[in-house]
Enzyme design. Structure first.
Site, short mmCIF file in Angstrom:
data_model
loop_
_atom_site.label_atom_id
_atom_site.label_comp_id
_atom_site.label_asym_id
_atom_site.label_seq_id
_atom_site.Cartn_x
_atom_site.Cartn_y
_atom_site.Cartn_z
N GLU A 1 53.45 51.88 56.29
CA GLU A 1 52.67 53.12 56.24
C GLU A 1 53.55 54.31 55.87
O GLU A 1 53.13 55.19 55.13
CB GLU A 1 52.00 53.37 57.60
CG GLU A 1 50.81 52.47 57.87
CD GLU A 1 49.67 52.67 56.88
OE1 GLU A 1 49.34 53.82 56.59
OE2 GLU A 1 49.14 51.67 56.36
N CYS B 1 32.46 53.87 40.07
CA CYS B 1 31.28 53.87 40.94
C CYS B 1 30.40 52.65 40.71
O CYS B 1 29.75 52.17 41.64
CB CYS B 1 30.48 55.15 40.73
SG CYS B 1 31.45 56.63 41.12
N CYS C 1 31.35 50.04 43.11
CA CYS C 1 31.57 50.48 44.49
C CYS C 1 30.44 50.02 45.42
O CYS C 1 29.26 50.21 45.11
CB CYS C 1 31.67 52.00 44.50
SG CYS C 1 31.92 52.65 46.17
N CYS D 1 25.97 57.24 48.03
CA CYS D 1 27.09 58.18 47.92
C CYS D 1 26.63 59.53 47.39
O CYS D 1 26.01 59.62 46.32
CB CYS D 1 28.16 57.59 46.99
SG CYS D 1 29.49 58.75 46.64
S1 SF4 Z 1 32.56 56.31 47.15
FE1 SF4 Z 1 31.14 57.32 45.77
S2 SF4 Z 1 32.44 58.41 44.32
FE2 SF4 Z 1 33.72 56.88 45.33
S3 SF4 Z 1 33.65 55.12 43.94
FE3 SF4 Z 1 32.07 54.85 45.54
S4 SF4 Z 1 30.23 55.65 44.59
FE4 SF4 Z 1 31.93 56.44 43.41
#
Ligand code: SF4
Length: 358
Positions: A38, A200, A203, A209
């Site tokens: 870390e 995204c 993701c 989000c």
């Molecule tokens: S958290 Fe939101 S901004 Fe970040 S990659 Fe995922 S969808 Fe995109």
């Protein structure tokens, strides 16, 4: 607190197939091994850290060996990784763990957070990853993910934003699977929710989000205001004795390269020449070598080395500690990366080889 779905379930299932599972500190993740990783990972990429981490662990496999080592050797193994206060604090903390806790890494949050160089997020990461204790983290990666997911505006210096992010971090951290969750949010920030061009479409949090929904991924979190980049020029004296020894001075602990050994440094060529005349026994006029350029986070440093062959001992060299460093059999001390390169180049140089008396 939040109307958005909790992130842990989606993160944990994403991490099972897409997270990082074979980093060296994930094998046998003791508090000591996680702690060192870390600290090394602060401000530094994983790929840069891995070879340093492996060398460090080979030499200092536990708190006891680290505490017993001279700080110079710790700095030596840190040379090139930057932010040297991290290495000095690591060594100080190891000494304290040995002296105050009998060499066993403490497992109480307050005790861990009170060790030199360990803040709230690092203490949380150590206890979550190594001891499965439920503590939140808010390193750069987690901060970015949470800020975007919950739409928390404000830059890193915004106290209200920081408070809101810690509250989200606290709320989202699950009791079960806390180690996997902690690794998952760090991995998502490092590989998917990256600072520029987040992925995204890959993701697991995209459906809910905030930043993704509003197309504001590039504004959240607010970017740091870029400071104007400075350029600094200095002169360094390469005082070389016939035996192949070069004069080094230890730098003060505050400032760049704190605690490392470095060539005597001067702001002007005149000041360097005065030092050579007054403190060394020069055999000839100093000879400028090719300048060395080195980039720091906020400024560029241009070093003009001045090579001077000298005889005998230096008289009254500097105010601080001095060391004659033999470039043929280098001592295990911490040197800044450009100085290591400069001295290695000098050692190889044929001109240099001819002038050094055997
Ligand atoms: S958290 Fe939101 S901004 Fe970040 S990659 Fe995922 S969808 Fe995109």
């Amino acid at each position: 607190m939040s109307s958005r779905p909790p992130i842990a379930p989606a993160l944990l299932s994403w991490h099972a197939h897409a997270g990082r599972h074979d980093l060296p500190w994930q094998q046998d993740p003791t508090a000591y091994r996680v702690w060192v990783s870390e600290i090394m990972l602060q401000q530094t990429q994983v790929t840069t850290v891995i070879p340093y981490y492996l060398r460090f662990m080979a030499r200092f496999p536990d708190v006891g060996t680290l505490a017993a080592a001279p700080v110079d050797e710790v700095l030596h193994l840190w040379s090139g990784l930057g932010y040297y206060a991290r290495a000095r604090n690591l060594h100080r903390a190891a000494v304290r763990i040995r002296d105050d806790y009998g060499g066993a890494f403490p497992q109480d949050f307050e005790q861990v957070a009170a060790l030199p160089g360990i803040g709230r997020s690092t203490a949380g990461a150590i206890l979550a990853l190594a001891c499965q204790q439920r503590y939140p983290i808010l390193d750069g990666n987690a901060r970015r993910v949470l800020a975007r997911y919950f739409g928390v505006e404000g830059g890193p210096a915004d106290a209200a934003a920081l408070k809101a992010l810690w509250a989200h971090a606290e709320e989202q951290t699950p009791a079960a699977g806390v180690a996997r969750y902690t690794q998952a949010i760090m991995d998502l920030g490092a590989t998917v929710c990256v600072r520029r061009r987040p992925l995204c479409s890959e993701c697991p949090l995209a459906a809910h989000c905030s930043a993704c929904a509003s197309g504001r991924q590039h504004e959240i979190p607010a970017p740091r205001r870029a400071a104007a980049r400075r350029r600094r020029e200095v002169y360094m004296v390469v005082a070389l004795k016939g035996s192949g020894e070069v004069l080094l001075e230890r730098r003060p602990e505050s400032g760049v390269w704190g605690g490392l050994w470095c060539l005597p440094q001067f702001e002007t060529q005149t000041a360097a020449a005065d030092f050579i005349e007054e403190s060394l026994v020069p055999r000839e006029a100093p000879q400028p070598l090719t300048p060395v350029e080195h980039g720091f986070t906020h400024f560029d440093l241009s070093i003009t080395p001045l090579l001077v062959h000298c005889g005998g001992e230096a008289a009254g060299v500097g105010e601080g500690e001095a060391l004659w460093y033999n470039i043929r059999t280098p001592a295990r001390v911490g040197l800044p990366a450009p100085i290591t390169t400069l001295l290695a180049g000098l050692a190889r140089d044929t001109l240099f080889s001819r002038t050094v008396e055997d």
